[in-house]
Design a protein around this motif. Sequence first.
Motif, PDB file in Angstrom:
ATOM      1  N   LEU A  66       0.843  -1.193   0.000  1.00  0.00           N
ATOM      2  CA  LEU A  66       0.000   0.000   0.000  1.00  0.00           C
ATOM      3  C   LEU A  66       0.877   1.242   0.000  1.00  0.00           C
ATOM      4  O   LEU A  66       1.782   1.375   0.831  1.00  0.00           O
ATOM      5  CB  LEU A  66      -0.897  -0.004   1.234  1.00  0.00           C
ATOM      6  CG  LEU A  66      -1.737   1.263   1.468  1.00  0.00           C
ATOM      7  CD1 LEU A  66      -2.912   1.309   0.505  1.00  0.00           C
ATOM      8  CD2 LEU A  66      -2.225   1.335   2.911  1.00  0.00           C
ATOM      9  N   SER A  67       0.578   2.166  -0.918  1.00  0.00           N
ATOM     10  CA  SER A  67       1.249   3.463  -0.935  1.00  0.00           C
ATOM     11  C   SER A  67       0.191   4.552  -0.991  1.00  0.00           C
ATOM     12  O   SER A  67      -0.991   4.283  -1.172  1.00  0.00           O
ATOM     13  CB  SER A  67       2.187   3.566  -2.149  1.00  0.00           C
ATOM     14  OG  SER A  67       1.466   3.372  -3.361  1.00  0.00           O
ATOM     15  N   GLY A  68       0.624   5.793  -0.845  1.00  0.00           N
ATOM     16  CA  GLY A  68      -0.315   6.898  -0.869  1.00  0.00           C
ATOM     17  C   GLY A  68      -0.557   7.490   0.503  1.00  0.00           C
ATOM     18  O   GLY A  68       0.155   7.201   1.474  1.00  0.00           O
ATOM     19  N   VAL A  69      -1.603   8.320   0.581  1.00  0.00           N
ATOM     20  CA  VAL A  69      -1.872   9.123   1.778  1.00  0.00           C
ATOM     21  C   VAL A  69      -1.899   8.314   3.077  1.00  0.00           C
ATOM     22  O   VAL A  69      -1.339   8.761   4.090  1.00  0.00           O
ATOM     23  CB  VAL A  69      -3.185   9.917   1.585  1.00  0.00           C
ATOM     24  CG1 VAL A  69      -3.633  10.568   2.889  1.00  0.00           C
ATOM     25  CG2 VAL A  69      -2.993  10.991   0.509  1.00  0.00           C
ATOM     26  N   PRO A  70      -2.510   7.099   3.125  1.00  0.00           N
ATOM     27  CA  PRO A  70      -2.563   6.379   4.401  1.00  0.00           C
ATOM     28  C   PRO A  70      -1.198   5.972   4.949  1.00  0.00           C
ATOM     29  O   PRO A  70      -1.083   5.632   6.131  1.00  0.00           O
ATOM     30  CB  PRO A  70      -3.393   5.128   4.068  1.00  0.00           C
ATOM     31  CG  PRO A  70      -4.193   5.502   2.877  1.00  0.00           C
ATOM     32  CD  PRO A  70      -3.304   6.417   2.084  1.00  0.00           C
ATOM     33  N   LEU A  71      -0.167   6.014   4.109  1.00  0.00           N
ATOM     34  CA  LEU A  71       1.175   5.622   4.544  1.00  0.00           C
ATOM     35  C   LEU A  71       1.930   6.769   5.209  1.00  0.00           C
ATOM     36  O   LEU A  71       2.948   6.540   5.870  1.00  0.00           O
ATOM     37  CB  LEU A  71       1.963   5.103   3.328  1.00  0.00           C
ATOM     38  CG  LEU A  71       3.401   4.622   3.526  1.00  0.00           C
ATOM     39  CD1 LEU A  71       3.490   3.520   4.578  1.00  0.00           C
ATOM     40  CD2 LEU A  71       3.981   4.150   2.196  1.00  0.00           C
ATOM     41  N   PHE A  72       1.428   7.986   5.092  1.00  0.00           N
ATOM     42  CA  PHE A  72       2.212   9.147   5.513  1.00  0.00           C
ATOM     43  C   PHE A  72       2.634   9.077   6.981  1.00  0.00           C
ATOM     44  O   PHE A  72       3.804   9.233   7.310  1.00  0.00           O
ATOM     45  CB  PHE A  72       1.433  10.440   5.257  1.00  0.00           C
ATOM     46  CG  PHE A  72       2.203  11.679   5.632  1.00  0.00           C
ATOM     47  CD1 PHE A  72       3.166  12.186   4.793  1.00  0.00           C
ATOM     48  CD2 PHE A  72       1.989  12.316   6.849  1.00  0.00           C
ATOM     49  CE1 PHE A  72       3.905  13.319   5.137  1.00  0.00           C
ATOM     50  CE2 PHE A  72       2.710  13.443   7.201  1.00  0.00           C
ATOM     51  CZ  PHE A  72       3.669  13.950   6.338  1.00  0.00           C
ATOM     52  N   GLU A  73       1.698   8.841   7.868  1.00  0.00           N
ATOM     53  CA  GLU A  73       2.035   8.870   9.291  1.00  0.00           C
ATOM     54  C   GLU A  73       3.001   7.753   9.664  1.00  0.00           C
ATOM     55  O   GLU A  73       4.011   7.988  10.340  1.00  0.00           O
ATOM     56  CB  GLU A  73       0.770   8.768  10.147  1.00  0.00           C
ATOM     57  CG  GLU A  73       1.064   8.875  11.634  1.00  0.00           C
ATOM     58  CD  GLU A  73      -0.196   8.970  12.489  1.00  0.00           C
ATOM     59  OE1 GLU A  73      -0.112   8.606  13.676  1.00  0.00           O
ATOM     60  OE2 GLU A  73      -1.235   9.405  11.973  1.00  0.00           O
ATOM     61  N   LYS A  74       2.713   6.524   9.227  1.00  0.00           N
ATOM     62  CA  LYS A  74       3.577   5.387   9.562  1.00  0.00           C
ATOM     63  C   LYS A  74       4.999   5.599   9.044  1.00  0.00           C
ATOM     64  O   LYS A  74       5.985   5.417   9.777  1.00  0.00           O
ATOM     65  CB  LYS A  74       2.992   4.098   8.962  1.00  0.00           C
ATOM     66  CG  LYS A  74       3.848   2.855   9.210  1.00  0.00           C
ATOM     67  CD  LYS A  74       3.320   1.659   8.436  1.00  0.00           C
ATOM     68  CE  LYS A  74       2.173   0.974   9.112  1.00  0.00           C
ATOM     69  NZ  LYS A  74       2.613   0.058  10.192  1.00  0.00           N
ATOM     70  N   SER A  75       5.129   6.007   7.791  1.00  0.00           N
ATOM     71  CA  SER A  75       6.460   6.172   7.204  1.00  0.00           C
ATOM     72  C   SER A  75       7.215   7.343   7.842  1.00  0.00           C
ATOM     73  O   SER A  75       8.432   7.285   8.001  1.00  0.00           O
ATOM     74  CB  SER A  75       6.357   6.362   5.690  1.00  0.00           C
ATOM     75  OG  SER A  75       5.635   7.532   5.371  1.00  0.00           O
TER      76      SER A  75
END
Length: 353
Positions: A259-268
């Motif tokens: 999964l990539s995109g906006v939902p990854l922002f916080e975790k990454s």
Amino acid sequence: MSLTERLGLALLHRIDPERGHGLSLTALRSGLVPLPGVVTSARLACTLAGMSLPNPVGLAAGYDKNATAIAPLTRAGFGFVEVGAATPRPQPGNPQPRLFRLTEDRAVINRFGFNNEGAEAIAARLAARPQGPVPVGLNLGANKDSADRAADFARVLAICGPHVDFATVNVSSPNTERLRDLQGRAALSALLAGVMEVRSGLARRIPVFLKIAPDLGGDELAEIAEVALASGLDAIIATNTTLSREGLKSVSKAEAGGLSGVPLFEKSTRVLAQLSQLTEGKLPLVGVGGISSAEDAYQKIRAGASVVQFYSAMVYQGMSLVPRVARGLDAALARGGFATVAAAVGTGRGAWL
């Protein structure tokens, strides 16, 4: 975003995602996409592992897998461009369908599996690319059926290394079975030793980066930081795609893949901040994952990234996003009182720890 770009994106979103991906590359090569050229300023100009960049906004690997659109991509406003991943031998990747738009979530799931035309074909295109102020690097991968995946990374570097400005060891794709096992201390140390041996034999020294997964715990990140510092790596790219599906709404949320995109922002960004703390500024970090605006890029830099990369956001916002992010980042740095990108690096790290 122009009306033409809006209409183009709407058309691409009416067809199969992988076909749309291919058509976007065709449009770039055909000169149908308006390109701003190099975007830079006194504030945006920076360095990464000894490379001079016009700005700190890069293209993440995965968009131009086979290095077929290097020339237009270096005129799209990026400060650096990463193509690939390349494997020693050509391989088709996983069965289709393998690319899914999660429009509600502003996200993408892919399970491509390192589909590419092989290192020899990609090296020929890299050798023929026009030279200019925007560095071009290659993401190194391993063949799915390889008897020695660790050695594959060194093989690709040996073939393509003379024609790139940097190379990235990608042991973090979730779409090649057991590839992420190579992130462990012993396996990673041995793999990187082989890559560095090949680099030492190249006619010119190129920076070597390591791309890691976002799904790592604190102890695993500490191990990676230790190995990276001991191995002579030039930077860490944090992060690749995630296996997490937390909070997703779209119908395709259960599809297998990264999964990539906006939902990854916080975790990454949390992983990025942890790595920044662990490496104590001794190693540049490249912030990737969920960037879809200039503010996102600014937050990554303040969390500890020297530069940033994105790709998935272009699925929803088009190629014009590139200069918008670069110029918006310039304005954000100015508002923050930072005369250079480097001055802002890590200044907001504590908010992510």
